[in-house]
Design a protein around this motif. Structure first.
Motif, PDB file in Angstrom:
ATOM      1  N   LYS A  14     -19.876  10.691  20.933  1.00  0.00           N
ATOM      2  CA  LYS A  14     -18.249  11.095  21.083  1.00  0.00           C
ATOM      3  C   LYS A  14     -17.909   9.479  20.224  1.00  0.00           C
ATOM      4  N   LEU A  15     -19.222   8.549  20.986  1.00  0.00           N
ATOM      5  CA  LEU A  15     -19.205   7.181  20.843  1.00  0.00           C
ATOM      6  C   LEU A  15     -18.339   6.549  19.885  1.00  0.00           C
ATOM      7  N   LEU A  16     -20.239   7.629  18.882  1.00  0.00           N
ATOM      8  CA  LEU A  16     -20.641   6.853  17.148  1.00  0.00           C
ATOM      9  C   LEU A  16     -19.838   7.950  16.591  1.00  0.00           C
ATOM     10  N   LEU A  17     -18.815   9.254  16.652  1.00  0.00           N
ATOM     11  CA  LEU A  17     -17.935   9.417  16.217  1.00  0.00           C
ATOM     12  C   LEU A  17     -16.599   9.142  16.706  1.00  0.00           C
ATOM     13  N   VAL A  18     -15.907   7.773  16.805  1.00  0.00           N
ATOM     14  CA  VAL A  18     -15.230   7.603  17.344  1.00  0.00           C
ATOM     15  C   VAL A  18     -15.529   5.916  16.730  1.00  0.00           C
ATOM     16  N   PHE A  19     -16.783   6.140  16.198  1.00  0.00           N
ATOM     17  CA  PHE A  19     -17.111   4.356  15.558  1.00  0.00           C
ATOM     18  C   PHE A  19     -17.074   4.426  14.436  1.00  0.00           C
ATOM     19  N   ALA A  20     -17.697   5.852  13.609  1.00  0.00           N
ATOM     20  CA  ALA A  20     -17.333   6.337  12.043  1.00  0.00           C
ATOM     21  C   ALA A  20     -16.203   6.793  11.939  1.00  0.00           C
ATOM     22  N   ALA A  21     -15.319   6.743  12.816  1.00  0.00           N
ATOM     23  CA  ALA A  21     -13.820   7.195  12.505  1.00  0.00           C
ATOM     24  C   ALA A  21     -13.476   6.021  11.754  1.00  0.00           C
ATOM     25  N   ILE A  22     -13.151   4.561  12.890  1.00  0.00           N
ATOM     26  CA  ILE A  22     -12.727   3.499  12.922  1.00  0.00           C
ATOM     27  C   ILE A  22     -13.363   3.025  11.146  1.00  0.00           C
ATOM     28  N   ILE A  23     -14.360   2.602  11.189  1.00  0.00           N
ATOM     29  CA  ILE A  23     -14.774   2.048   9.953  1.00  0.00           C
ATOM     30  C   ILE A  23     -14.959   2.998   9.369  1.00  0.00           C
ATOM     31  N   GLY A  24     -14.627   4.593   8.558  1.00  0.00           N
ATOM     32  CA  GLY A  24     -13.790   5.151   8.203  1.00  0.00           C
ATOM     33  C   GLY A  24     -12.208   4.160   7.194  1.00  0.00           C
ATOM     34  N   ILE A  25     -11.508   4.564   8.242  1.00  0.00           N
ATOM     35  CA  ILE A  25      -9.962   3.911   8.489  1.00  0.00           C
ATOM     36  C   ILE A  25     -10.170   3.169   8.173  1.00  0.00           C
ATOM     37  N   VAL A  26     -10.800   1.498   7.892  1.00  0.00           N
ATOM     38  CA  VAL A  26     -11.126   0.361   7.906  1.00  0.00           C
ATOM     39  C   VAL A  26     -11.398   0.210   6.591  1.00  0.00           C
ATOM     40  N   VAL A  27     -12.472   1.182   6.174  1.00  0.00           N
ATOM     41  CA  VAL A  27     -12.789   1.084   4.881  1.00  0.00           C
ATOM     42  C   VAL A  27     -11.507   2.080   3.003  1.00  0.00           C
ATOM     43  N   LEU A  28     -10.509   3.086   3.775  1.00  0.00           N
ATOM     44  CA  LEU A  28      -9.282   3.728   3.214  1.00  0.00           C
ATOM     45  C   LEU A  28      -8.406   2.291   3.371  1.00  0.00           C
ATOM     46  N   ILE A  29      -8.630   1.644   4.633  1.00  0.00           N
ATOM     47  CA  ILE A  29      -7.113   0.516   4.028  1.00  0.00           C
ATOM     48  C   ILE A  29      -7.726  -0.305   2.964  1.00  0.00           C
TER      49      ILE A  29
END
Length: 40
Positions: A14-29
């Motif tokens: 779950k922590l890995l999923l949250v991290f992946a989501a945060i990184i994905g959002i940052v990359v998108l921005i």
């Protein structure tokens, strides 16, 4: 929210999923910001 595991007891996934989501959002921005900057 679909549950991938029948009984998700280990919180590392779950922590890995949250991290992946945060990184994905940052990359998108950053991509959007780069495009906006190049457009002027």
């Amino acid at each position: 929210m679909p549950v991938l595991e029948p009984n998700p007891t280990d919180g590392r996934k779950k922590l890995l999923l949250v991290f992946a989501a945060i990184i994905g959002i940052v990359v998108l921005i950053s991509i959007i910001a780069t495009i906006a900057q190049s457009m002027g």
